[in-house]
Design a protein around this motif. Structure first.
Motif, PDB file in Angstrom:
ATOM      1  N   SER A 195       0.973  -1.199   0.074  1.00 24.50           N
ATOM      2  CA  SER A 195      -0.125  -0.107   0.022  1.00 24.50           C
ATOM      3  C   SER A 195       0.911   1.193  -0.074  1.00 24.50           C
ATOM      4  CB  SER A 195      -0.779  -0.015   1.227  1.00 24.50           C
ATOM      5  OG  SER A 195      -0.240   0.073   2.359  1.00 24.50           O
ATOM      6  N   LEU A 196       2.035   1.247   0.608  1.00 24.13           N
ATOM      7  CA  LEU A 196       2.821   2.353   0.661  1.00 24.13           C
ATOM      8  C   LEU A 196       3.421   2.727  -0.801  1.00 24.13           C
ATOM      9  CD1 LEU A 196       4.521   4.460   1.973  1.00 24.13           C
ATOM     10  CD2 LEU A 196       6.298   2.950   2.660  1.00 24.13           C
ATOM     11  N   TYR A 197       3.952   1.389  -1.280  1.00 26.86           N
ATOM     12  CA  TYR A 197       4.469   1.851  -2.795  1.00 26.86           C
ATOM     13  C   TYR A 197       3.252   2.281  -3.847  1.00 26.86           C
ATOM     14  CZ  TYR A 197       8.884  -0.137  -1.718  1.00 26.86           C
ATOM     15  OH  TYR A 197      10.226  -0.257  -1.306  1.00 26.86           O
ATOM     16  N   LEU A 198       1.949   1.708  -3.808  1.00 28.67           N
ATOM     17  CA  LEU A 198       0.792   2.055  -4.491  1.00 28.67           C
ATOM     18  C   LEU A 198       0.469   3.497  -4.050  1.00 28.67           C
ATOM     19  CD1 LEU A 198      -1.327   1.222  -6.521  1.00 28.67           C
ATOM     20  CD2 LEU A 198      -2.791   0.748  -4.366  1.00 28.67           C
ATOM     21  N   MET A 199       0.703   4.027  -3.183  1.00 27.24           N
ATOM     22  CA  MET A 199       0.484   5.381  -2.635  1.00 27.24           C
ATOM     23  C   MET A 199       1.481   6.282  -3.487  1.00 27.24           C
ATOM     24  SD  MET A 199      -0.768   6.770   1.125  1.00 27.24           S
ATOM     25  CE  MET A 199       0.834   6.500   1.716  1.00 27.24           C
ATOM     26  N   LEU A 200       2.675   5.945  -3.199  1.00 27.70           N
ATOM     27  CA  LEU A 200       3.779   6.668  -3.900  1.00 27.70           C
ATOM     28  C   LEU A 200       3.740   6.591  -5.501  1.00 27.70           C
ATOM     29  CD1 LEU A 200       6.906   5.354  -1.907  1.00 27.70           C
ATOM     30  CD2 LEU A 200       5.706   7.611  -1.910  1.00 27.70           C
ATOM     31  N   VAL A 201       3.115   5.565  -6.082  1.00 21.90           N
ATOM     32  CA  VAL A 201       2.687   5.424  -7.597  1.00 21.90           C
ATOM     33  C   VAL A 201       1.748   6.264  -7.872  1.00 21.90           C
ATOM     34  CG1 VAL A 201       1.924   4.044  -9.221  1.00 21.90           C
ATOM     35  CG2 VAL A 201       4.056   3.008  -7.838  1.00 21.90           C
ATOM     36  N   MET A 202       0.708   6.586  -6.996  1.00 23.74           N
ATOM     37  CA  MET A 202      -0.287   7.267  -7.326  1.00 23.74           C
ATOM     38  C   MET A 202       0.063   8.714  -7.328  1.00 23.74           C
ATOM     39  SD  MET A 202      -4.110   5.433  -6.113  1.00 23.74           S
ATOM     40  CE  MET A 202      -3.616   5.310  -4.127  1.00 23.74           C
ATOM     41  N   LEU A 203       0.730   9.138  -6.396  1.00 28.96           N
ATOM     42  CA  LEU A 203       1.091  10.449  -6.122  1.00 28.96           C
ATOM     43  C   LEU A 203       2.240  10.730  -7.287  1.00 28.96           C
ATOM     44  CD1 LEU A 203       1.544  13.139  -4.036  1.00 28.96           C
ATOM     45  CD2 LEU A 203       3.577  11.853  -3.330  1.00 28.96           C
ATOM     46  N   ALA A 204       2.921   9.928  -7.785  1.00 27.36           N
ATOM     47  CA  ALA A 204       3.840  10.133  -8.918  1.00 27.36           C
ATOM     48  C   ALA A 204       2.840  10.548 -10.162  1.00 27.36           C
ATOM     49  CB  ALA A 204       4.974   9.081  -9.222  1.00 27.36           C
ATOM     50  N   ILE A 205       1.725   9.618 -10.314  1.00 28.08           N
ATOM     51  CA  ILE A 205       0.951   9.814 -11.331  1.00 28.08           C
ATOM     52  C   ILE A 205       0.364  11.259 -11.500  1.00 28.08           C
ATOM     53  CG2 ILE A 205      -1.097   9.070 -12.499  1.00 28.08           C
ATOM     54  CD1 ILE A 205      -0.231   6.194 -11.834  1.00 28.08           C
ATOM     55  N   TRP A 206      -0.092  11.661 -10.200  1.00 30.20           N
ATOM     56  CA  TRP A 206      -0.921  12.980 -10.128  1.00 30.20           C
ATOM     57  C   TRP A 206       0.131  13.887 -10.304  1.00 30.20           C
ATOM     58  CZ3 TRP A 206      -0.160  16.194  -5.707  1.00 30.20           C
ATOM     59  CH2 TRP A 206      -0.816  17.298  -5.480  1.00 30.20           C
ATOM     60  N   LEU A 207       1.180  13.880  -9.567  1.00 31.92           N
ATOM     61  CA  LEU A 207       2.212  14.840  -9.965  1.00 31.92           C
ATOM     62  C   LEU A 207       2.698  15.000 -11.577  1.00 31.92           C
ATOM     63  CD1 LEU A 207       4.482  14.601  -7.047  1.00 31.92           C
ATOM     64  CD2 LEU A 207       2.961  16.646  -7.370  1.00 31.92           C
ATOM     65  N   ALA A 228      -6.992  14.632 -13.780  1.00 36.07           N
ATOM     66  CA  ALA A 228      -6.811  14.766 -12.257  1.00 36.07           C
ATOM     67  C   ALA A 228      -8.305  14.857 -11.387  1.00 36.07           C
ATOM     68  CB  ALA A 228      -6.444  16.690 -12.484  1.00 36.07           C
ATOM     69  N   GLN A 229      -9.375  15.154 -12.195  1.00 36.22           N
ATOM     70  CA  GLN A 229     -10.532  14.796 -11.663  1.00 36.22           C
ATOM     71  C   GLN A 229     -10.882  13.404 -11.378  1.00 36.22           C
ATOM     72  OE1 GLN A 229     -13.445  16.710 -14.167  1.00 36.22           O
ATOM     73  NE2 GLN A 229     -12.943  18.809 -13.332  1.00 36.22           N
ATOM     74  N   ILE A 230     -10.251  12.436 -11.998  1.00 38.60           N
ATOM     75  CA  ILE A 230     -10.262  11.133 -11.909  1.00 38.60           C
ATOM     76  C   ILE A 230      -9.349  10.744 -10.797  1.00 38.60           C
ATOM     77  CG2 ILE A 230     -10.069   8.753 -12.785  1.00 38.60           C
ATOM     78  CD1 ILE A 230     -11.098  10.127 -15.452  1.00 38.60           C
ATOM     79  N   ILE A 231      -8.176  10.975 -10.724  1.00 36.48           N
ATOM     80  CA  ILE A 231      -6.986  10.579 -10.052  1.00 36.48           C
ATOM     81  C   ILE A 231      -6.990  11.140  -8.667  1.00 36.48           C
ATOM     82  CG2 ILE A 231      -4.478  10.885  -9.730  1.00 36.48           C
ATOM     83  CD1 ILE A 231      -4.190  11.093 -12.720  1.00 36.48           C
ATOM     84  N   MET A 232      -7.405  12.171  -8.352  1.00 30.92           N
ATOM     85  CA  MET A 232      -7.451  12.631  -6.983  1.00 30.92           C
ATOM     86  C   MET A 232      -8.528  12.371  -6.134  1.00 30.92           C
ATOM     87  SD  MET A 232      -4.891  14.573  -6.332  1.00 30.92           S
ATOM     88  CE  MET A 232      -5.450  14.947  -4.688  1.00 30.92           C
ATOM     89  N   PRO A 233      -9.673  12.111  -6.544  1.00 34.28           N
ATOM     90  CA  PRO A 233     -10.620  11.214  -5.700  1.00 34.28           C
ATOM     91  C   PRO A 233     -10.048  10.131  -5.279  1.00 34.28           C
ATOM     92  CG  PRO A 233     -11.645  12.571  -7.387  1.00 34.28           C
ATOM     93  CD  PRO A 233     -10.381  12.617  -7.731  1.00 34.28           C
ATOM     94  N   ILE A 234      -9.620   9.179  -6.349  1.00 31.46           N
ATOM     95  CA  ILE A 234      -9.266   7.854  -5.874  1.00 31.46           C
ATOM     96  C   ILE A 234      -8.246   7.809  -5.066  1.00 31.46           C
ATOM     97  CG2 ILE A 234      -8.057   5.994  -6.859  1.00 31.46           C
ATOM     98  CD1 ILE A 234      -9.732   6.605  -9.505  1.00 31.46           C
ATOM     99  N   PHE A 235      -7.105   8.826  -5.239  1.00 28.41           N
ATOM    100  CA  PHE A 235      -6.071   8.847  -4.106  1.00 28.41           C
ATOM    101  C   PHE A 235      -6.379   9.220  -2.743  1.00 28.41           C
ATOM    102  CE2 PHE A 235      -2.148  11.508  -2.924  1.00 28.41           C
ATOM    103  CZ  PHE A 235      -1.245  10.333  -2.937  1.00 28.41           C
ATOM    104  N   ILE A 236      -7.268  10.288  -2.822  1.00 24.99           N
ATOM    105  CA  ILE A 236      -7.698  10.561  -1.308  1.00 24.99           C
ATOM    106  C   ILE A 236      -8.808   9.653  -0.695  1.00 24.99           C
ATOM    107  CG2 ILE A 236      -9.306  12.157  -0.348  1.00 24.99           C
ATOM    108  CD1 ILE A 236      -8.434  14.429  -2.153  1.00 24.99           C
TER     109      ILE A 236
END
Length: 105
Positions: A22-34, A46-54
């Protein structure tokens, strides 16, 4: 069995293993968002990525709160040892909590 941790209990101890997936998944999602924010600049993505990430971060947080409370109580009593690394798949981070000894005299 939880997606974020694994708990094993024996007669004298409790072992809680935090899974690094889950830590690595969170880092990947953060990298995709950035990457989207700085390179693609796509508002619709961004409207799709951010809600999933949050939502993922909130679910992870509330899943680990109960474990962290148990560990903090055991730390105050001096019954916790730690092993491993939170970034390692082969040697994941573990809390080993020794159960309180009951005195029957």
């Amino acid at each position: 069995m939880s997606l974020f941790y694994e708990r094993q209990e024996t007669a004298d101890s409790v072992t809680i293993t935090l899974k690094p997936h889950s830590l690595y998944l969170m880092l990947v999602m953060l990298a995709i968002w950035l990457g989207n924010d700085f390179l693609l600049k796509s508002a619709s993505m961004a409207q799709i990525i951010m809600p999933i990430f949050i939502v993922f971060m909130v679910i992870r947080f509330f899943s680990l709160v109960r474990i962290q409370r148990e560990v903090l109580v055991a730390m105050k009593q001096g019954r916790v040892t730690t092993q491993g690394s939170k970034f390692s798949f082969t040697n994941p981070f573990r809390y080993v909590i020794q159960k309180a000894q009951s005195s029957e005299s």
